[in-house]
Structure formats: C-alpha cells, structure tokens
Design a protein around this motif. Structure first.
Motif, PDB file in Angstrom:
ATOM      1  N   TYR A   1       0.810  -1.215   0.000  1.00 28.12           N
ATOM      2  CA  TYR A   1       0.000   0.000   0.000  1.00 28.12           C
ATOM      3  C   TYR A   1       0.849   1.272   0.000  1.00 28.12           C
ATOM      4  CZ  TYR A   1      -3.779  -3.171   1.241  1.00 28.12           C
ATOM      5  OH  TYR A   1      -4.692  -4.197   1.234  1.00 28.12           O
ATOM      6  N   ASP A   2       0.363   2.289  -0.697  1.00 30.03           N
ATOM      7  CA  ASP A   2       1.086   3.562  -0.789  1.00 30.03           C
ATOM      8  C   ASP A   2       1.389   4.150   0.585  1.00 30.03           C
ATOM      9  OD1 ASP A   2       1.107   3.496  -3.511  1.00 30.03           O
ATOM     10  OD2 ASP A   2      -0.536   4.902  -3.803  1.00 30.03           O
ATOM     11  N   PHE A   3       0.465   4.005   1.539  1.00 26.42           N
ATOM     12  CA  PHE A   3       0.598   4.688   2.823  1.00 26.42           C
ATOM     13  C   PHE A   3       1.000   3.764   3.965  1.00 26.42           C
ATOM     14  CE2 PHE A   3      -2.893   6.874   0.420  1.00 26.42           C
ATOM     15  CZ  PHE A   3      -2.031   7.747  -0.226  1.00 26.42           C
ATOM     16  N   LEU A   4       1.470   2.568   3.603  1.00 24.45           N
ATOM     17  CA  LEU A   4       2.015   1.646   4.600  1.00 24.45           C
ATOM     18  C   LEU A   4       3.445   1.236   4.273  1.00 24.45           C
ATOM     19  CD1 LEU A   4      -0.951  -0.863   5.250  1.00 24.45           C
ATOM     20  CD2 LEU A   4      -0.299   1.130   6.609  1.00 24.45           C
TER      21      LEU A   4
ATOM     22  N   PRO B   1       7.426   0.963   3.201  1.00 28.38           N
ATOM     23  CA  PRO B   1       8.593   1.702   3.705  1.00 28.38           C
ATOM     24  C   PRO B   1       8.898   2.986   2.937  1.00 28.38           C
ATOM     25  CG  PRO B   1       9.057  -0.647   3.699  1.00 28.38           C
ATOM     26  CD  PRO B   1       7.726  -0.482   3.027  1.00 28.38           C
ATOM     27  N   ASP B   2       8.608   3.021   1.633  1.00 26.36           N
ATOM     28  CA  ASP B   2       8.852   4.231   0.829  1.00 26.36           C
ATOM     29  C   ASP B   2       8.088   5.441   1.353  1.00 26.36           C
ATOM     30  OD1 ASP B   2      10.346   2.578  -0.701  1.00 26.36           O
ATOM     31  OD2 ASP B   2       9.055   2.600  -2.461  1.00 26.36           O
ATOM     32  N   ASN B   3       7.040   5.200   2.125  1.00 27.09           N
ATOM     33  CA  ASN B   3       6.208   6.293   2.618  1.00 27.09           C
ATOM     34  C   ASN B   3       6.751   6.930   3.891  1.00 27.09           C
ATOM     35  OD1 ASN B   3       3.677   7.791   2.194  1.00 27.09           O
ATOM     36  ND2 ASN B   3       3.038   6.899   4.130  1.00 27.09           N
ATOM     37  N   LYS B   4       7.812   6.384   4.426  1.00 29.33           N
ATOM     38  CA  LYS B   4       8.374   6.905   5.673  1.00 29.33           C
ATOM     39  C   LYS B   4       8.799   8.369   5.509  1.00 29.33           C
ATOM     40  CE  LYS B   4      11.745   5.895   9.309  1.00 29.33           C
ATOM     41  NZ  LYS B   4      12.790   4.978   9.792  1.00 29.33           N
ATOM     42  N   GLY B   5       8.333   9.200   6.429  1.00 25.83           N
ATOM     43  CA  GLY B   5       8.738  10.600   6.443  1.00 25.83           C
ATOM     44  C   GLY B   5       7.976  11.507   5.497  1.00 25.83           C
ATOM     45  N   ARG B   6       6.968  10.995   4.808  1.00 23.54           N
ATOM     46  CA  ARG B   6       6.191  11.860   3.908  1.00 23.54           C
ATOM     47  C   ARG B   6       5.413  12.897   4.711  1.00 23.54           C
ATOM     48  NH1 ARG B   6       8.512  10.723  -0.991  1.00 23.54           N
ATOM     49  NH2 ARG B   6       8.015   8.622  -1.736  1.00 23.54           N
ATOM     50  N   LYS B   7       5.411  14.119   4.211  1.00 24.74           N
ATOM     51  CA  LYS B   7       4.695  15.209   4.867  1.00 24.74           C
ATOM     52  C   LYS B   7       3.499  15.696   4.040  1.00 24.74           C
ATOM     53  CE  LYS B   7       7.660  15.575   8.304  1.00 24.74           C
ATOM     54  NZ  LYS B   7       7.302  15.199   9.680  1.00 24.74           N
ATOM     55  N   ALA B   8       3.664  15.691   2.727  1.00 21.76           N
ATOM     56  CA  ALA B   8       2.616  16.192   1.841  1.00 21.76           C
ATOM     57  C   ALA B   8       2.528  15.300   0.614  1.00 21.76           C
ATOM     58  CB  ALA B   8       2.912  17.630   1.432  1.00 21.76           C
ATOM     59  N   TYR B   9       1.365  15.341  -0.042  1.00 15.49           N
ATOM     60  CA  TYR B   9       1.133  14.496  -1.212  1.00 15.49           C
ATOM     61  C   TYR B   9       0.483  15.333  -2.320  1.00 15.49           C
ATOM     62  CZ  TYR B   9       1.755  10.735   2.196  1.00 15.49           C
ATOM     63  OH  TYR B   9       2.248   9.906   3.180  1.00 15.49           O
ATOM     64  N   VAL B  10       0.940  15.105  -3.543  1.00 10.94           N
ATOM     65  CA  VAL B  10       0.394  15.800  -4.708  1.00 10.94           C
ATOM     66  C   VAL B  10      -0.513  14.838  -5.466  1.00 10.94           C
ATOM     67  CG1 VAL B  10       0.955  16.970  -6.873  1.00 10.94           C
ATOM     68  CG2 VAL B  10       2.453  17.221  -4.885  1.00 10.94           C
TER      69      VAL B  10
ATOM     70  N   LYS C   1       8.806  24.111   0.662  1.00  9.60           N
ATOM     71  CA  LYS C   1       8.480  24.015   2.090  1.00  9.60           C
ATOM     72  C   LYS C   1       8.961  22.703   2.712  1.00  9.60           C
ATOM     73  CE  LYS C   1       6.292  27.857   1.408  1.00  9.60           C
ATOM     74  NZ  LYS C   1       6.877  29.138   1.879  1.00  9.60           N
ATOM     75  N   PHE C   2       9.110  21.683   1.875  1.00  6.23           N
ATOM     76  CA  PHE C   2       9.520  20.367   2.359  1.00  6.23           C
ATOM     77  C   PHE C   2      10.646  19.838   1.488  1.00  6.23           C
ATOM     78  CE2 PHE C   2       4.896  20.814   2.923  1.00  6.23           C
ATOM     79  CZ  PHE C   2       4.801  20.749   4.306  1.00  6.23           C
ATOM     80  N   ASP C   3      11.409  18.911   2.027  1.00  9.02           N
ATOM     81  CA  ASP C   3      12.417  18.223   1.239  1.00  9.02           C
ATOM     82  C   ASP C   3      11.709  17.380   0.176  1.00  9.02           C
ATOM     83  OD1 ASP C   3      15.419  17.350   1.165  1.00  9.02           O
ATOM     84  OD2 ASP C   3      14.252  15.486   1.020  1.00  9.02           O
ATOM     85  N   THR C   4      12.370  17.205  -0.971  1.00  5.30           N
ATOM     86  CA  THR C   4      11.771  16.433  -2.064  1.00  5.30           C
ATOM     87  C   THR C   4      11.321  15.054  -1.604  1.00  5.30           C
ATOM     88  OG1 THR C   4      13.155  17.585  -3.683  1.00  5.30           O
ATOM     89  CG2 THR C   4      12.161  15.513  -4.382  1.00  5.30           C
ATOM     90  N   SER C   5      12.087  14.422  -0.734  1.00  6.31           N
ATOM     91  CA  SER C   5      11.754  13.079  -0.234  1.00  6.31           C
ATOM     92  C   SER C   5      10.515  13.080   0.654  1.00  6.31           C
ATOM     93  CB  SER C   5      12.934  12.496   0.543  1.00  6.31           C
ATOM     94  OG  SER C   5      13.198  13.267   1.706  1.00  6.31           O
ATOM     95  N   GLN C   6      10.102  14.256   1.109  1.00 10.09           N
ATOM     96  CA  GLN C   6       8.939  14.362   1.992  1.00 10.09           C
ATOM     97  C   GLN C   6       7.633  14.595   1.227  1.00 10.09           C
ATOM     98  OE1 GLN C   6      10.484  17.594   4.472  1.00 10.09           O
ATOM     99  NE2 GLN C   6      10.735  16.147   6.163  1.00 10.09           N
ATOM    100  N   VAL C   7       7.726  14.723  -0.096  1.00  9.19           N
ATOM    101  CA  VAL C   7       6.537  14.966  -0.923  1.00  9.19           C
ATOM    102  C   VAL C   7       6.239  13.714  -1.746  1.00  9.19           C
ATOM    103  CG1 VAL C   7       5.475  16.417  -2.684  1.00  9.19           C
ATOM    104  CG2 VAL C   7       7.084  17.423  -1.048  1.00  9.19           C
ATOM    105  N   GLY C   8       5.088  13.109  -1.498  1.00 10.60           N
ATOM    106  CA  GLY C   8       4.683  11.912  -2.233  1.00 10.60           C
ATOM    107  C   GLY C   8       3.540  12.213  -3.185  1.00 10.60           C
ATOM    108  N   HIS C   9       2.836  11.166  -3.615  1.00 15.81           N
ATOM    109  CA  HIS C   9       1.700  11.360  -4.516  1.00 15.81           C
ATOM    110  C   HIS C   9       0.480  10.593  -4.010  1.00 15.81           C
ATOM    111  CE1 HIS C   9       2.634   7.320  -6.160  1.00 15.81           C
ATOM    112  NE2 HIS C   9       1.355   7.309  -6.476  1.00 15.81           N
TER     113      HIS C   9
END
Length: 550
Positions: A58-61, A63-72, A94-102
């Motif tokens: 799942y997108d929100f479970l 490991p790649d989702n660790k530390g995400r702050k915002a989603y586009v 406002k956030f590091d690139t790694s903190q922005v998901g989709h």
C-alpha cells in the motif's frame, strides 16, 4: 488469497481488525516499524512474512512512505489540467523532495491543483496559501462545487431528519424480508460502480446462503480519477448510504456492515462515523432494531492507498489483512467472501439508491430512465467545464445535454473525454451527439459508462502522452496476481515512454497483440479494461499518433 489466512484473520472478528491496526501503526512515521509488524503478526497468529507482505503493497504503509509530509494528486484530471508541476514545486519549497509523495485521486477534479497535508485535502487557490496551511490558520481545505438534479431529485434530495428519513426502513422491518427484496429486484437497479450487475440478484444470491455470519460491504474506495460522486454522497448524503446498507443487511440476513473508505478521502471517514453515531443514539443500530429481530452494526475500515481495492475481491482481501490481490472466481463473494463468509459488496451510489426504492417502491424507480438502465445516475464534471460539479441525470439523458446545458460547455478547446475512469472509453467530441447516459448506449458505441466521471482531454494534450499516462497508472496499480496484467501493462508503458522520448517506433502488430493478451488473459477488469481507452485513442486519433507506430 489464502483460505486459511482468511480464517485466522476472522477469528478476532471485524472489530479487532488487523488491517486497521496496521494503518494505525503507520500514523507516526508513515510506515509501521519491523518490530511493530512482528508483534502484530504474533497477535494474529500469522507469519511475519504475511504482515510485511501486506504492508509493502500500500502507498501509505510501505517503507517508501516513511517521512512523507505532503502528497500531490497525480490523477488524470489534474494531469490533463497541467496544474500539478507547479503544486509540486511550491510544496518542495516548504519540504524536502523526499517528503513529498503522490496520491491518486483526491476527488478535487472540479478545480484541480489538489494536494494533501496532515489529514486534509486542498485544491484550487489553496496552494497559494501553503504557509497558512502549515501554520494551521483557517479552514483552507473547504471546497465547494455545483450540485444539480436535471429532472428529478433522488440521490441529491435534501436530508430531513433521522426520524423522518428512516421511516421507510422501520416500516420495512415489519414486512417479510423477501417482500422487500422483491421490490429491489423489481426496480432493476444496477451496480453504479462500473459493472452494472443487477443489485437484486446479487442480494438474492447471498440471502440463499445458509450461514450465521454474513457481511454487507460498502465499496467506498472510489479510485477512478475524475470521479467524486461517491465522495459527494459520503460527505453530503451519508445517511443515504447507511440506509442502503441496513436494507441490504435486512434482506440478506446479514448483521454486519463495513464501509471501506479510501485514505484519499480523510474527511469522509469522520463524517460517516458521525452519521453512524447519530443512528446509535436513535436506536437504529445495534440489537433488535426498532423492536424487531434484526440486529446490525457498522464498522469503518480505512483504506491505505491502492486502486485495485476497488475490485471487490481485492477489497475483501484488504479488509482481512492480506495483500489485495484479485481472487479467482468462483466461488463468488456472495457465497464465500470476507473471512470465507457470504458477503455482498456494493458501491456507494448503488446503496444510496435504495432509499428511494424502499420509500416509493421498485416500480417507481423502474419507471425512471430506460428499460435496461433504470433510475438516475450521478455524473462528475471536471474543471474544463464552465460549470463543473455533480449532476444527477435520468438514465437515457443525451450526453450533449450533460456537456452543453448542465456543464455549460467547455472553457477551453477539448478534443476528447475519458468517461468512466482510467478503464473507461475515450470519447472524441465528435461522438458526443451519439451517446446517451446509460449502459447500453455506451457499450453499443464501443465505450464504457462506468462511474460516469468525465475527464476532458484538451487539444493541447498529446494523445501519445495520454496513452503513456494510462499504462503508467495501470502498471503501478496492478495487484500483480496475473501474468498478463503484471507484465503487459509495464511493457505497454515502456513502449509508450520510449516512443515519446526517442525516435523509437512501436510495432503496431506487437502492440495489438499486447492489447489482446491484456483483454483476454487478465484475471480482472484492471488488466482486461485498460485496452479499451487505448484502442479508442488509436481509432479516433490515428492521424495524431501515426508518427509513433510502424
């Protein structure tokens, strides 16, 4: 899918749910820790590999989702509108690139520029107020869209009160449940999630099964980009959905109702829970409702980001806590579904139709619309319309009326419409006059009504880029269960991407073979359905695409 795992996950009942617990563990860091998953696996007597395997899907479970702050939002409507690169760029200041998901899709297709931050969705001009959003100043996630009924208000009818609205339900409790089911069958209401299967027949299949435990599941995982009609019902008309689930439970002898609500609709979960609490206060949920022998309870399951969970058997696996892979049928869910018990899965809009049918009778619904497509349908219009929003139309309404009269026409030059989600057909504007909003008209013309969401493709958007986008979406969201879909969608994406970015020409015969393999060999409608919009695009836009094929 493992039958034994289904039994193990079911031993603790639906209240003590593995999948919900896994989601709760991800709230702090965006993914559960290994230690947390190991402990949860031990609690449910399953292998650690099963817990890790589920979370990694799942997108929100995962490991790649660790530390995400915002989603586009990267849904088709936002992609075609061309707004999301700017949204991404602003968030990355406002956030590091790694903190922005989709996320796909947030249901803000009426104004685009959609993004998600700390449990709330935003769109439109909100991106210009990111600082205020981060500082939690004001209700900047509020969105408004036009809602209108063309001829008759049924699904868009104003809510009155609990006591008044549920009178048809309490009256039904004093009728034989078979009589109530016959009214539903008489209405010929068909599934609004895309398949169009008669609801009454599905309920009857489940009713005939002998089992003390049965489930009614509301499929509120409206993942089709461009569709937000289910979001409207969940957030603005939640009691219509709960009413339908109660009736479905009564006629099938089911005592549990589960609402599987997508993570991308965070507001919907809270609104529906408030509505359930209102029913509890009114004594319309629980044991021996209204003095009858009928008992029924609701449970909300929070989805965690997977389009394939819109497929009913993948959704059932998800609720259990397994990887959401599509099940081989038969057996069908009505015979063997959640925790191996008889289960009905209907989408939000289908369930919402039952209030009118129970209140006014099946014949009243059947007299609306066409002979084979009865009743009304909600249509979602995106931001390329002068009046975007939700429109309730009678089945059989000319598509031209929806486009030009209700939607007010286009606000820019549009060459095609994708109707019915990513697996829906691509309709060139030249075909608008040929179609009416019903299952048969679309099928006869080589398209698919599906969810009846309308995403506009502007003249400036390359159709080869659209094909690449569809394959990318289908590949990313494939459950991986069957070989044709798992590899076929990926190979299609690779070819489209290479043709877009180099002098590579796609072998037309090889491409046609790929589409045929997907159509005929895929286990479910995900891989089997993606060729339709691609074939439509190749048929009606061959001149634009000719330089990409040989």
């Amino acid at each position: 899918m493992s039958t034994n795992l289904s039994e193990l996950f079911g031993k603790k009942g639906i209240e003590n749910n593995f999948f919900n617990k896994l989601g709760a563990l991800s709230q702090v860091e965006g993914t559960p820790t290994k230690a947390q998953m190991s402990k949860l696996a031990d609690e449910f007597l399953i292998g650690k590999a099963n817990a890790f395997g589920t979370a990694s899907f799942y997108d929100f479970l995962k490991p790649d989702n660790k530390g995400r702050k915002a989603y586009v939002c990267n849904g088709t409507a936002c992609v075609c509108a061309g707004t999301q690169k700017k949204v991404q760029a602003v968030l990355e200041t406002k956030f590091d690139t790694s903190q922005v998901g989709h996320m796909t899709c947030l249901g803000r297709c009426h104004e685009n520029k959609a993004f998600h931050y700390q449990g709330k969705n935003y769109s439109g001009d909100a991106i210009t107020n990111v600082d205020a959003i981060i500082q939690n100043q004001g209700n900047l996630n509020d969105d408004t869209y036009h809602v209108e009924a063309n001829e008759v208000k049924i699904l868009t009818e104003d809510f009155t009160s609990i006591s008044d609205y549920y009178k048809p339900f309490t009256a039904a409790l004093h009728q034989d449940s078979q009589t109530v089911l016959e009214e539903i069958k008489m209405s010929n209401v068909r599934g609004r999630g895309g398949a169009g299967f008669p609801m009454g027949l599905k309920l009857e299949f489940c009713r005939k099964e002998e089992n003390d435990t049965k489930f009614i599941i509301c499929n509120a995982d409206e993942g089709d980009p461009g569709a937000y009609s289910d979001r409207y019902l969940l957030e603005k008309q939640p009691h219509s959905v709960l009413f339908g689930m109660l009736i479905a439970g009564y006629v099938t002898h089911a005592n549990y109702g589960i609402l599987y609500i997508r993570a991308e609709y965070p507001e919907a979960k809270h609104i529906v829970q408030e509505a359930i609490d209102q029913l509890k206060e009114a004594g319309l949920v629980g044991k021996n409702i209204a003095g009858s022998n009928f008992s029924f309870d609701f449970k909300i399951i929070q989805a965690q980001g997977s389009y394939i969970c819109g497929e009913e058997t993948a959704l059932i696996n998800s609720i259990e806590g397994q990887r959401p892979e599509v099940r081989v049928r038969p057996p069908f869910p009505a015979q063997k579904g959640l925790f191996n018990k008889p289960t009905i899965v209907n989408n939000v809009e289908t369930l919402a139709a039952l209030h009118f049918i129970i209140k006014n009778g099946g014949k009243a619904w059947g007299n609306i619309g066409t002979e084979r497509s009865s009743g009304t349908k909600l249509v979602s219009l995106d931001s390329f319309f002068n009046r975007p929003g939700i429109y309730e139309v009678v089945m059989g309404t000319p598509l031209s009326v929806v486009i030009n009269e209700l939607g007010g026409g286009f606000n820019t030059k549009v060459k095609a419409l994708q109707i019915g989600g990513p697996l829906g057909g691509v309709v060139p504007v030249s075909k608008i006059e040929n179609l009416t909003v019903d299952f048969e008209s679309f099928a006869d013309n080589g398209f698919l009504l599906g969810h009846a969401s309308i995403v506009c493709i502007p003249e400036s958007f390359p159709m080869m880029k659209f094909i690449e986008h569809l394959f990318d979406f289908a590949s990313y969201e494939s459950c991986g269960k069957c070989f044709p879909c798992r590899l076929g969608t990926k190979r299609g994406h690779e070819m489209a991407l290479k043709a877009l970015n180099s002098d590579f020409k796609i072998d037309k015969k090889l491409f046609d073979d790929l589409l045929t393999t997907l159509t005929e060999g895929s286990l479910c409608a995900h891989g089997g359905g993606i060729p339709l919009p691609i074939k439509n695009t190749m048929e009606y836009f061959s001149e634009e695409l000719k330089n990409y094929f040989n």
